[in-house]
Motif scaffolding. Structure first.
Motif, mmCIF file in Angstrom:
data_model
loop_
_atom_site.group_PDB
_atom_site.id
_atom_site.type_symbol
_atom_site.label_atom_id
_atom_site.label_comp_id
_atom_site.label_asym_id
_atom_site.label_seq_id
_atom_site.Cartn_x
_atom_site.Cartn_y
_atom_site.Cartn_z
ATOM 1 N N GLN A 1 0.835 -1.201 0.000
ATOM 2 C CA GLN A 1 0.000 0.000 0.000
ATOM 3 C C GLN A 1 0.869 1.249 0.000
ATOM 4 O O GLN A 1 1.915 1.288 0.659
ATOM 5 C CB GLN A 1 -0.925 -0.016 1.214
ATOM 6 N N SER B 1 -13.528 4.166 1.843
ATOM 7 C CA SER B 1 -14.055 3.494 0.660
ATOM 8 C C SER B 1 -12.939 2.772 -0.074
ATOM 9 O O SER B 1 -11.799 3.253 -0.126
ATOM 10 C CB SER B 1 -14.736 4.502 -0.271
ATOM 11 N N GLN B 2 -13.262 1.631 -0.633
ATOM 12 C CA GLN B 2 -12.314 0.847 -1.427
ATOM 13 C C GLN B 2 -12.911 0.632 -2.810
ATOM 14 O O GLN B 2 -13.959 0.010 -2.941
ATOM 15 C CB GLN B 2 -12.036 -0.507 -0.768
ATOM 16 N N SER C 1 -7.952 3.070 -2.311
ATOM 17 C CA SER C 1 -8.707 3.275 -1.074
ATOM 18 C C SER C 1 -8.688 4.756 -0.712
ATOM 19 O O SER C 1 -7.671 5.435 -0.905
ATOM 20 C CB SER C 1 -8.125 2.443 0.073
#
Length: 307
Positions: A133, A170-171, A230
């Motif tokens: 990430q 939110s993804q 994300s």
């Protein structure tokens, strides 16, 4: 830059904790495999997962405990007299005389917002072919606003950090599409900013800032699709009851965030906030304790299980 230094400290602290945890896991795995052979990996992996889950829940529970303690300790009303630098917890509605902001991604009208859009990049590790990430963009904005407590109003000279009820995560989906588009556009028009500097500036405006303010930082590109983007969005809503944990500035008769953790905003009145935090704290304890006990028991099975 104080915010940058605080971010680096948190990264180093997290790294030290991870190193210690890996050393403990190594000792446990050696003892487990020596006693149970390859079958030992079954309960070893389950124990590690349970310990990680308990650590996450315990951390969130600790934050909840600090919030409820601070709200009770600094609870105040707008008609009280405050000294310069005093910590206060006040309830009211946020007002602004200017055109409100529209939060990115959601389009919600608000007095302030902060967002972080993260994607994925290939791991730089020589023995890994996976992805990790990566923060790609960070931005925040605020218009001149004040907390209306009914009997008194306080100008806001900091951008509040939002509690979970005012935060959206939110993804992928529509937000992923928007995020990917913004990241790609920023890659062509903006110079990269180191992550510690971008996060450091957000930390600083959580402490003290003067509105109007609006900044966006491009940190890094992403190598994956919109489904892997994300987004975390914090908002300071208008004309709805909120509770602010802040510091009173005597000379300006305003609210700032000169406290560890900066200014923080919670949804609802004081009583509503405390009721929610009490419930979340109790639920966190009931969940984290069994997870931790079971995880530790599985990791140390080689020492306490009778032969």
């Amino acid at each position: 830059m104080r915010g940058r230094q605080w971010f680096i400290f948190k990264v180093v602290f997290a790294f030290v904790i991870i190193v210690i945890a890996l050393q403990v896991i190594q000792v446990c795995s050696d003892a487990t495999i020596a006693r149970f052979g390859s079958w030992g990996w079954v309960h070893l992996v389950v124990g590690i997962l349970l310990c990680v889950a308990s650590a996450v829940v315990f951390w969130a529970t600790g934050v909840t405990w600090l919030d409820r303690r601070n709200l009770r300790a600094y609870r105040a009303s707008g008609d009280e007299s405050f000294s310069d630098g005093q910590h206060v917890a006040l309830s009211g509605c946020v007002r602004t005389d200017q055109e409100p902001l529209q939060a990115p991604f959601s389009g919600q009208e608000c007095a302030a917002y902060a967002y972080q859009a993260s994607g994925q990049r290939r791991s730089r590790s020589s023995n890994s072919t996976g992805y990790v990430q990566q923060l790609c963009m960070l931005g925040f904005a605020m218009v001149p606003a004040r907390l209306d407590c009914g009997s008194r109003q306080f100008p806001l000279h900091a951008m509040p950090y939002a509690d979970d009820d005012l935060r959206t995560i939110s993804q992928g989906g529509d937000w992923g599409d928007i995020g990917l588009e913004q990241i790609n556009a920023a890659a062509e028009s903006m110079e990269p900013t180191p992550e510690e500097d971008a996060r450091g500036q957000l930390t600083e405006v959580n402490g003290v800032t003067r509105a109007p303010i609006s900044k966006s930082f491009y940190v890094a590109p992403t190598q994956t699709s919109a489904n892997q983007i994300s987004v975390i969005l914090d908002v300071l809503p208008l004309n709805t009851p909120v509770t602010l944990l802040a510091t009173y500035c005597g000379p300006r008769k305003s609210l700032e965030g000169n406290r560890r953790g900066g200014m923080k905003v919670f949804a609802g009145s004081m009583d509503e906030c405390l009721k929610t935090l009490d419930y979340d704290f109790g639920k966190g304890l009931k969940l984290s304790a069994p997870l931790a006990a079971t995880g530790v028991a599985l990791l140390t099975l080689a020492w306490w299980l009778p032969g």
